[in-house]
Design a protein around this motif. Structure first.
Motif, mmCIF file in Angstrom:
data_model
loop_
_atom_site.group_PDB
_atom_site.id
_atom_site.type_symbol
_atom_site.label_atom_id
_atom_site.label_comp_id
_atom_site.label_asym_id
_atom_site.label_seq_id
_atom_site.Cartn_x
_atom_site.Cartn_y
_atom_site.Cartn_z
ATOM 1 N N CYS A 148 -23.710 -75.323 -57.560
ATOM 2 C CA CYS A 148 -24.554 -74.158 -57.285
ATOM 3 C C CYS A 148 -25.394 -73.892 -58.527
ATOM 4 O O CYS A 148 -24.931 -74.098 -59.657
ATOM 5 N N CYS A 153 -26.768 -73.598 -53.264
ATOM 6 C CA CYS A 153 -25.611 -74.482 -53.435
ATOM 7 C C CYS A 153 -25.855 -75.782 -52.679
ATOM 8 O O CYS A 153 -26.290 -75.769 -51.524
ATOM 9 N N GLN A 166 -27.260 -69.304 -51.641
ATOM 10 C CA GLN A 166 -25.987 -68.796 -52.123
ATOM 11 C C GLN A 166 -25.665 -67.435 -51.504
ATOM 12 O O GLN A 166 -24.500 -67.106 -51.316
#
Length: 179
Positions: A148, A153, A166
């Motif tokens: 990430c 990510c 994310q």
């Protein structure tokens, strides 16, 4: 506990200001557990049968049994070789550390599951909102996370591989970056 947390954050922020560094609103671990690792932190279940206990030991009753290896959980407390965890539904309990893995996983927008409308988490070719969508993930789908960058990510779900925002997963903190 809240007062102690605020005091630690204030001291941390003031220390950074005096050091001449900018204080960013990104993810920052404040507490360390007895293991020396940060609390809270995300891990996954190593075994496909894991008892969730009401206390830190085998003498405590099991309140739940997880039946899926790789499920992401959040460690929120440590005691000896026991970890108090929380799952995406908010269920908490104790698990022996030997049943946990440092492998990162996440769940696509579990807060949208069962909302009655079709909502998807877009998996994209590149870590940007204008990139091509390579897969549409239903809320509740489990994904494996490779890294990430604080906003996106890199993940894998079934045969699809790409980047997910994310903010649309449970399994990585806002602003958290790791490889």
């Amino acid at each position: 506990m809240r007062g102690k947390y605020l005091k630690v954050c204030l001291v941390f922020a003031v220390g950074l200001m005096f050091a001449g560094e900018a204080v960013e609103p990104a993810y920052a671990q404040v507490a360390k557990g007895p293991s020396g690792l940060p609390l809270p932190r995300f891990v996954s279940l190593k075994s496909k049968r894991v008892n969730l206990r009401i206390g830190p030991g085998t003498d405590y009753a099991a309140s739940w049994m997880y039946l899926k290896a790789g499920l992401p959980v959040e460690i929120i407390q440590e005691y000896d070789n026991w970890r108090r965890i929380r799952d995406a539904d908010g269920t908490e309990g104790w698990v022996n550390q030997s049943l946990l893995s440092g492998q990162r996983a996440a769940i696509a927008a579990p807060w949208m599951k069962g909302k009655g409308k079709f909502v998807y988490v877009n998996m994209r070719r590149e870590p940007q909102s204008s990139a091509t969508v390579v897969a549409k993930l239903e809320p509740g789908v489990m994904i494996h996370i490779a890294e990430c960058n604080g906003d996106w990510c890199h993940a894998e779900a079934d045969s699809a591989e790409g980047w997910v925002a994310q903010s649309e997963i449970w399994g990585a903190y806002p602003g958290e970056a790791f490889k």
